[in-house]
Design an enzyme around this catalytic site. Sequence first.
Site, mmCIF file in Angstrom:
data_model
loop_
_atom_site.group_PDB
_atom_site.id
_atom_site.type_symbol
_atom_site.label_atom_id
_atom_site.label_comp_id
_atom_site.label_asym_id
_atom_site.label_seq_id
_atom_site.Cartn_x
_atom_site.Cartn_y
_atom_site.Cartn_z
ATOM 1 N N LYS A 38 0.842 -1.207 0.000
ATOM 2 C CA LYS A 38 0.000 0.000 0.000
ATOM 3 C C LYS A 38 0.875 1.255 0.000
ATOM 4 O O LYS A 38 2.074 1.182 0.323
ATOM 5 C CB LYS A 38 -0.913 -0.013 1.234
ATOM 6 C CG LYS A 38 -0.176 0.037 2.571
ATOM 7 C CD LYS A 38 -1.111 -0.302 3.732
ATOM 8 C CE LYS A 38 -0.349 -0.294 5.052
ATOM 9 N NZ LYS A 38 -1.121 -0.922 6.150
ATOM 10 N N TYR A 264 12.777 31.677 5.566
ATOM 11 C CA TYR A 264 11.511 32.360 5.854
ATOM 12 C C TYR A 264 11.354 32.646 7.344
ATOM 13 O O TYR A 264 11.770 31.844 8.191
ATOM 14 C CB TYR A 264 10.338 31.483 5.409
ATOM 15 C CG TYR A 264 10.134 31.447 3.912
ATOM 16 C CD1 TYR A 264 10.110 32.616 3.155
ATOM 17 C CD2 TYR A 264 9.949 30.242 3.259
ATOM 18 C CE1 TYR A 264 9.904 32.572 1.779
ATOM 19 C CE2 TYR A 264 9.744 30.173 1.890
ATOM 20 C CZ TYR A 264 9.715 31.352 1.161
ATOM 21 O OH TYR A 264 9.512 31.301 -0.186
HETATM 22 C C1 LIG Z 1 -0.285 -1.871 6.861
HETATM 23 C C2 LIG Z 1 -0.780 -3.169 7.399
HETATM 24 C C3 LIG Z 1 0.110 -4.245 7.608
HETATM 25 C C4 LIG Z 1 1.611 -4.125 7.484
HETATM 26 O O1 LIG Z 1 2.175 -3.846 8.760
HETATM 27 P P1 LIG Z 1 3.763 -3.707 8.946
HETATM 28 O O2 LIG Z 1 3.904 -3.274 10.362
HETATM 29 O O3 LIG Z 1 4.208 -2.650 7.980
HETATM 30 O O4 LIG Z 1 4.351 -5.031 8.667
HETATM 31 C C5 LIG Z 1 -0.436 -5.473 7.956
HETATM 32 N N1 LIG Z 1 -1.763 -5.627 8.122
HETATM 33 C C6 LIG Z 1 -2.637 -4.607 7.983
HETATM 34 C C7 LIG Z 1 -4.083 -4.843 8.206
HETATM 35 C C8 LIG Z 1 -2.168 -3.344 7.620
HETATM 36 O O5 LIG Z 1 -3.029 -2.322 7.496
#
Ligand SMILES: *Cc1c(COP(=O)(O)O)cnc(C)c1O
Length: 368
Positions: A38, A264
Amino acid sequence: MPKAKETVLEIDLKALKHNFEYLKSKLKPNTKILAVVKAFAYGSDAVTIANYLQDLDVDYLAVAYVSEGVALRDAGVTTPILVLHPQAVNFKTLIERCLEPSLYNAKVLNAFIEIATQEYQTNYPVHIKFNTGLNRLGFWENDVDYIISKLKNTSSIKAASLFSHLAASEDLKEKDFTESQIINFKKIAEQFSKSIDYQPILHLTNTSGIINYPEAHLDMVRTGIGLYGFGNSKEENHNLIPIATLKSVISQIHKIEKGETVGYNRAYTSKGYEKTATIPIGHADGISRQYGNGKGYVVINNKKAPIIGNVCMDMIMVNISHIECHEGDEVVVFGKASNASELAQSANTISYEIITAISQRVKRIVLK
Ligand SMILES: *Cc1c(COP(=O)(O)O)cnc(C)c1O
């Protein structure tokens, strides 16, 4: 490796392979792996990462939203893709692109059954998400009978998996809570399988759960941050290799007198004769203003140069009074030696946030 001539994010696939194999070595041989890609594969490059993991025979991929899954299908990725947080408005697209939804409450379950039926689907794979303590998404334990009755009432969908998500798998002070989540999930799974004549895949752990809770690996594990090189602890960070290196260059060097200000709002005042370097990376590239005013730093010729003044949209200024360097020299924001997790700590955040923040404006370069 050629020196950076502009701001780039280098992505090292050898490091990805190392991390994949390291995490795999923690599992029983038949435990499946779901790779979480993702948010552009945690800010790297989802298509490149997904294709590479597909070549490594990963069992499943996961994205948060339907649009992310569509982008992977458009790029020719054929591995099953779980969509962790779909919305009903996209269910038709999801089915057209062979993406598999997480169904987390009665509303989305019913909406999905309706659309799958309209689309003449049979046994369309869905993933039933349970809430065991994170209190974010998911059915409750006492919804099992309701879900079973819905599944028995339709041939349009089939539960490919049951899953839940741990709230604090990286925090060993929360061991009791995590263990209660594991027990709770196993109970739900047992209740479920008693009432249905097939066996959905069971999965519960994220990266830290893989490392800290082998008893919770079940049929499949989900890993995101570990693949990208972070283990949520000093020891595990040593076993993993960050895949992404964020580099830039020195555009200009200024020599300023005592009392002059930089940037800035004149937020930094020189304490004496000082040297500053201007770097073409700013908050629009993902370096939050939180890193300004001495909190964050970059590395130039192996020395830390603190960010001075406010982070601009497209630039930062850093103090190089103590560093021998020239215009055009390479700058490392984070990478293998200069760890993103440490830089994140300087602004009170975590590796996840800094790496996923690197905006699409920054050019990605893939090292094979
Ligand atoms: C993002 C996510 C993961 C991945 O978790 P990590 O700590 O990056 O390994 C796993 N399961 C769900 C449901 C997630 O939303």
